[in-house]
Design a protein around this motif. Sequence first.
Motif, PDB file in Angstrom:
ATOM      1  N   GLU A 271      -5.220 -15.996   9.582  1.00 11.11           N
ATOM      2  CA  GLU A 271      -4.050 -15.399   8.917  1.00 11.11           C
ATOM      3  C   GLU A 271      -2.906 -16.403   8.857  1.00 11.11           C
ATOM      4  O   GLU A 271      -2.207 -16.505   7.829  1.00 11.11           O
TER       5      GLU A 271
ATOM      6  N   GLN B 127      -2.619  -8.183   3.790  1.00 10.52           N
ATOM      7  CA  GLN B 127      -2.096  -6.820   3.765  1.00 10.52           C
ATOM      8  C   GLN B 127      -1.863  -6.267   5.166  1.00 10.52           C
ATOM      9  O   GLN B 127      -1.066  -5.357   5.358  1.00 10.52           O
ATOM     10  N   THR B 128      -2.590  -6.816   6.138  1.00  6.63           N
ATOM     11  CA  THR B 128      -2.431  -6.381   7.532  1.00  6.63           C
ATOM     12  C   THR B 128      -2.293  -7.618   8.408  1.00  6.63           C
ATOM     13  O   THR B 128      -2.479  -8.742   7.957  1.00  6.63           O
ATOM     14  N   GLY B 129      -1.984  -7.379   9.676  1.00  4.70           N
ATOM     15  CA  GLY B 129      -1.871  -8.492  10.606  1.00  4.70           C
ATOM     16  C   GLY B 129      -0.434  -8.915  10.835  1.00  4.70           C
ATOM     17  O   GLY B 129       0.516  -8.367  10.258  1.00  4.70           O
TER      18      GLY B 129
ATOM     19  N   ALA C 182       1.707  -9.996   7.687  1.00  8.59           N
ATOM     20  CA  ALA C 182       1.742  -9.103   6.524  1.00  8.59           C
ATOM     21  C   ALA C 182       3.158  -8.946   5.964  1.00  8.59           C
ATOM     22  O   ALA C 182       3.384  -9.046   4.756  1.00  8.59           O
ATOM     23  N   LYS C 183       4.120  -8.705   6.857  1.00  9.05           N
ATOM     24  CA  LYS C 183       5.490  -8.472   6.394  1.00  9.05           C
ATOM     25  C   LYS C 183       6.076  -9.743   5.762  1.00  9.05           C
ATOM     26  O   LYS C 183       6.694  -9.690   4.684  1.00  9.05           O
TER      27      LYS C 183
ATOM     28  N   ASP D  62       8.227   0.468   4.728  1.00 12.75           N
ATOM     29  CA  ASP D  62       7.444  -0.027   5.863  1.00 12.75           C
ATOM     30  C   ASP D  62       8.300  -0.382   7.070  1.00 12.75           C
ATOM     31  O   ASP D  62       7.962  -0.046   8.205  1.00 12.75           O
TER      32      ASP D  62
END
Length: 390
Positions: A108, A135-137, A140-141, A170
């Motif tokens: 990532e 999208q995750t992990g 992501a942000k 979010d």
Amino acid sequence: MEFEVWWLLAIPVIFGLGWAASRFDVKSLLSESSNLPRSYFRGLNFLLNEQPDKAIDAFIEVAKLDPETTELHFALGSLFRRRGETERAIRVHQNLLSRDDLPLSEQEHALFDLGQDFLKAGLLDRAEEAFQRLQTGSFAKQAQHSVLAIYQIEKEWHKALECADRLAADDGSSYQKEISQFHCELAQEALQRKDAAAASAEIEAALRVNPANVRAMLLRGDMLLHNGDAAGALAILSEVPRQNPTYVGFAAGRLMRAYESLGRTAEGIVHLRDMLSRHPSDDLAEVVFDKVMAQDGPDAAYAVVRDEMKRAPSVQSAVKLLTAHHEHASESQQADLAMVREWLLQRTRNLPRYVCEQCGFRARFFYWQCPGCGGWETYVPRRADMPASS
């Protein structure tokens, strides 16, 4: 002070402990160095000899031999990106991603850094693709913030709105200012294609999100003036000084057009002069000077600009003062005044006048979004005089 005999015993003990510690550190360092692959030292040598391509090859070999050296590649890739060597940065991160044994967290990290490389290189489609895979992990942000930046660069305002809404949902942060400005951008696009209904809807949306959005007020005032509703334009534009008095200069010309359309020019001049006394502004002063000159003559205009020079001196006020003097000067004096006025204009015409409060980027023209850092409403709507270079 009496001499303490025990110091004679303490000194050799302290010395011995220091010597033992140094021997331990040296042995430890030699042990760690002997465990490092030879490629590591070859890579450092290539880097010191300014042979970055060979250095990358050597460090890639190190990574194959010793998985624990991936942090070296992250540091190297970031260094190349900061230096503008995006091709090398891309190569470093792509090689990291090609490894089957790389832990998920480091995959990532490498993917996010690769997206940053593509973004720095201007490869926006590839950057967006990389960020959208996160999208995750833990990244992501940050990736979605980068996607939002890409949409703004591409002027994809609808996508920017969706992305900002997701981010706000979010993490609970407020993107009120940005979302309102995206609606203003859409309103301006609608005005350019002469779609008044769409423009009006976007302006209303901008003001719903951020009622203090001066840009939206100005756009609504422009539309009302264009449609012949001078009274409505006067009402909305009169709100600007109350919402944010630093923007009065941007509303001044529009306010005067509304007053003139209503046959209330003298009242408009009084209103603007009152605002100028409370909120000094070069843009507002120019409008007041020109209107007073046309309405009441050079003496009244001279009084206005003289008072402004005393209260808030600027190059623009100095030029107007020379213009007012020119009207009453003799023929020879007029030539001198015109020469000085032209010299001032030439020396300041191309100087950047507006300064971003966030990054310090200077620009000749006012921007709602800073071209340097991308921040919205970071320019102070006041012209900053800069000394001419010698």
